[in-house]
Design an enzyme around this catalytic site. Structure first.
Site, PDB file in Angstrom:
ATOM      1  N   LYS A  91      25.213  -3.696  52.331  1.00  0.00           N
ATOM      2  CA  LYS A  91      25.396  -5.098  52.699  1.00  0.00           C
ATOM      3  C   LYS A  91      24.984  -6.001  51.542  1.00  0.00           C
ATOM      4  CE  LYS A  91      24.480  -4.742  57.680  1.00  0.00           C
ATOM      5  NZ  LYS A  91      25.818  -5.177  58.113  1.00  0.00           N
ATOM      6  N   ARG A 135      28.092   2.415  66.089  1.00  0.00           N
ATOM      7  CA  ARG A 135      28.990   3.164  66.981  1.00  0.00           C
ATOM      8  C   ARG A 135      28.754   4.671  66.859  1.00  0.00           C
ATOM      9  NH1 ARG A 135      34.005   0.283  64.172  1.00  0.00           N
ATOM     10  NH2 ARG A 135      32.342  -1.242  63.889  1.00  0.00           N
TER      11      ARG A 135
HETATM   12  N1  BES Z   1      24.524  -4.350  62.533  1.00  0.00           N
HETATM   13  C1  BES Z   1      25.794  -4.722  62.050  1.00  0.00           C
HETATM   14  C2  BES Z   1      26.434  -5.873  62.834  1.00  0.00           C
HETATM   15  C3  BES Z   1      25.709  -7.185  62.760  1.00  0.00           C
HETATM   16  C4  BES Z   1      26.047  -8.128  61.811  1.00  0.00           C
HETATM   17  C5  BES Z   1      24.737  -7.510  63.679  1.00  0.00           C
HETATM   18  C6  BES Z   1      25.396  -9.333  61.750  1.00  0.00           C
HETATM   19  C7  BES Z   1      24.092  -8.717  63.639  1.00  0.00           C
HETATM   20  C8  BES Z   1      24.418  -9.649  62.675  1.00  0.00           C
HETATM   21  C9  BES Z   1      26.743  -3.527  62.109  1.00  0.00           C
HETATM   22  O1  BES Z   1      26.158  -2.294  61.897  1.00  0.00           O
HETATM   23  C10 BES Z   1      27.736  -3.726  61.018  1.00  0.00           C
HETATM   24  O2  BES Z   1      27.349  -3.698  59.889  1.00  0.00           O
HETATM   25  N2  BES Z   1      28.989  -3.936  61.380  1.00  0.00           N
HETATM   26  C11 BES Z   1      30.019  -4.156  60.430  1.00  0.00           C
HETATM   27  C12 BES Z   1      31.217  -3.358  60.855  1.00  0.00           C
HETATM   28  C13 BES Z   1      32.261  -3.238  59.804  1.00  0.00           C
HETATM   29  C14 BES Z   1      31.743  -2.405  58.637  1.00  0.00           C
HETATM   30  C15 BES Z   1      33.484  -2.590  60.410  1.00  0.00           C
HETATM   31  C16 BES Z   1      30.312  -5.650  60.404  1.00  0.00           C
HETATM   32  O3  BES Z   1      30.222  -6.299  61.439  1.00  0.00           O
HETATM   33  O4  BES Z   1      30.599  -6.155  59.328  1.00  0.00           O
HETATM   34 MN    MN Z   2      25.998  -1.810  59.886  1.00  0.00          MN
END
Ligand code: BES
Ligand code: MN
Ligand code: ZN
Length: 496
Positions: A274, A348
């Protein structure tokens, strides 16, 4: 967590020093208690000058004149009694607590002409006050408020003719509030303090309330074939855990209902790392697991008459020489294979194995999972509704109703074969990301591949569990979203 209100109920109380709180419905005068609280009769003029109309949760603050035994009088609006406002009493309690200021004692007179204020209302007001007063200040070693003073516990007396019934109900509602505050604490806690083992130890403490706890180690999970969850965990030096919490408050033979939570104690994204900005928020990526743990606390504390299973998958998603790579293929407990195209779509993967384990082992009447699953759900719904995805209309309706009743609102999103196709993989049974669009939906389709025919709902709480906008009953970054919602779901539908 610092508990900063102490609540008692009484049928009547002589006006005393401290803060006196009176209620007034829209367009009406304050209740009969006003005469004793305000013998000099200053309120009528004060309310007029302040242009107070009695709108819900609006308030006027008056320094009490010498004739009054109170130091300060606050009149709070009830709105129009004819327009029932979901969860109005708890939110009223929160609005009242928001006016405590430096008061050490507050007497809250629950009466207003032509408004019925029963025991449920009184106990709900108390719950709103307690939730509003929650602060995460464990690491503030000086514990000073904005004025440089150590905040005191406010002793609150709630005056209501329904005092004795309210007291009984409060024993239950206080347990629910305790569950909400436990969830908030877990989410607010930083990841250096709260790893998978520490979280599991916190959950284990629920055995004091009569919850049965089993904890699966990595070795046990490996034996069960949980390759999806373990693939996420392999980049962390801190081992994964799965905790099973069982509350057996129902009939011995009654099928349980089940709740499953995503517990990523920190989500760096892994090798699909990230961006640095805002990554600190990912300490809250266990908001689903926190809600399930808080819910189990709530149900046990109020001795719910239902059999309930809570399962949380606890892992840390880190970058490391041993971390999972994009393109890796893992085999889940269900036997289905997953091509991990993005290591940041890890929630997931954790839930897949937790759902399989839950359904295989406990054959629940339904399963609801909660997860801070996608950033996309915030794009779709903002921060005032959680995304609801489900294969079952009845369960969806029950969740929607419980959401309206508790003001923890959910909004149903579409699912279907077109979306499901988007996660078919060239190299395995499925991939862990869909295309560019509908990211919350493809995440839900992924989960659905692990639930079979079991009635199931997935709540995407990425926008509601953390980074929450302050409101009447929460001033905390972590809201504890889901605890009151699911407590209500169980109470209204599964305790008869
Ligand atoms: N934990 C994150 C989602 C999230 C983002 C929660 C911001 C709270 C605040 C999750 O694991 C994630 O990173 N999801 C990705 C999915 C993508 C890689 C398909 C996302 O939402 O960008
Ligand atoms: Mn994630
Ligand atoms: Zn995540």
């Amino acid at each position: 967590m610092s508990k900063s209100v102490e609540i008692t109920f009484t049928r009547s109380a002589k006006p005393s020093a401290g803060l006196a709180v009176l209620l007034a419905a829209e367009g009406a005068a304050p209740g009969p208690s006003a005469q004793a609280v305000d013998p000099a009769g200053v309120l009528e003029k004060a309310l007029k000058i302040a242009d107070f109309k009695g709108k819900a949760r609006s308030a006027v603050d008056v320094i009490a004149p010498a004739q009054s035994s109170a130091d300060r009088i606050v009149v709070v609006g009830l709105g129009k009694p004819s327009e029932p406002d979901p969860d109005a009493w708890a939110r009223l309690g929160g609005a009242i607590a928001g006016r405590f200021g430096k008061a050490k004692r507050a007497t809250v007179y629950l009466d207003a002409p032509d408004v019925e204020i029963d025991a449920n209302a009184a106990a709900s007001v108390a719950m709103g006050m307690l939730l509003r007063s929650y602060r995460f200040d464990r690491y503030k070693t000086k514990k000073k408020d904005d004025n440089g003073k150590t905040p005191d516990t406010v002793k609150v007396t709630i005056v209501t003719p329904a005092a004795s019934a309210a007291k009984k109900l409060w024993a239950e509602y206080e347990g629910v509030a305790g569950g909400v505050m436990l969830a908030r604490d877990l989410v607010n806690e930083p990841a250096n303090i709260l790893g998978p083992l520490e979280f599991a130890a916190k959950a284990k403490e629920l055995d004091k309330l009569g919850v049965e706890i089993d904890t699966l180690t990595e070795k046990e999970m490996k034996k069960l074939g949980m390759g999806a969850l373990l693939g996420v965990a392999q980049g962390s030096t801190r081992p994964a855990r799965m905790v099973v919490m069982r509350w057996n408050g129902g009939k011995a033979k009654a099928k349980p209902v089940a709740f499953v939570g995503k517990g990523v104690v920190f989500d760096t994204g892994g090798n699909s790392i990230k961006p640095a900005g805002g990554m600190e928020d990912m300490k809250g990526d266990m908001g689903g697991a926190a809600a399930v743990t808080g819910l189990m606390h709530a149900l046990a504390a109020r001795k719910a008459k239902a059999n309930v299973i809570g399962i949380i998958g606890l892992v840390e998603n880190m970058v490391d020489g041993n971390a999972q790579r994009p393109g890796d293929i893992v085999t889940s407990m269900s036997g289905q294979t997953i091509e991990v195209l993005n290591t940041d779509a890890e929630g997931r993967l954790v839930l897949a194995d937790a759902l399989t384990y839950c359904i295989d082992k406990y054959k629940p009447e339904f399963v609801v999972n909660l997860a801070t699953l996608t950033g996309a759900i915030m794009v779709a719904l903002g921060q005032y509704h959680a995304g609801l995805f489900s294969n079952d209309d009845t369960l969806s309706e029950q969740l929607t109703e419980a959401g309206l009743a508790t003001h923890e609102r959910v909004w149903r999103m579409p699912m279907g074969a077109d979306y499901d196709k988007l996660i078919d993989s060239k190299n395995a049974d499925m991939k862990n990301i869909g295309g560019r669009y509908g990211g919350s939906i493809t995440a839900a389709q992924f989960l659905q591949r692990f639930v079979g025919d079991t009635p199931w709902a997935h709540l995407d709480v990425a926008g509601t569990a953390m980074g929450s906008p302050a409101n009447e009953i929460s001033q905390s970054w972590a809201s504890g979203f889901g605890v009151r919602l699911l407590d209500r779901l169980v109470r209204d539908n599964y305790e008869k």
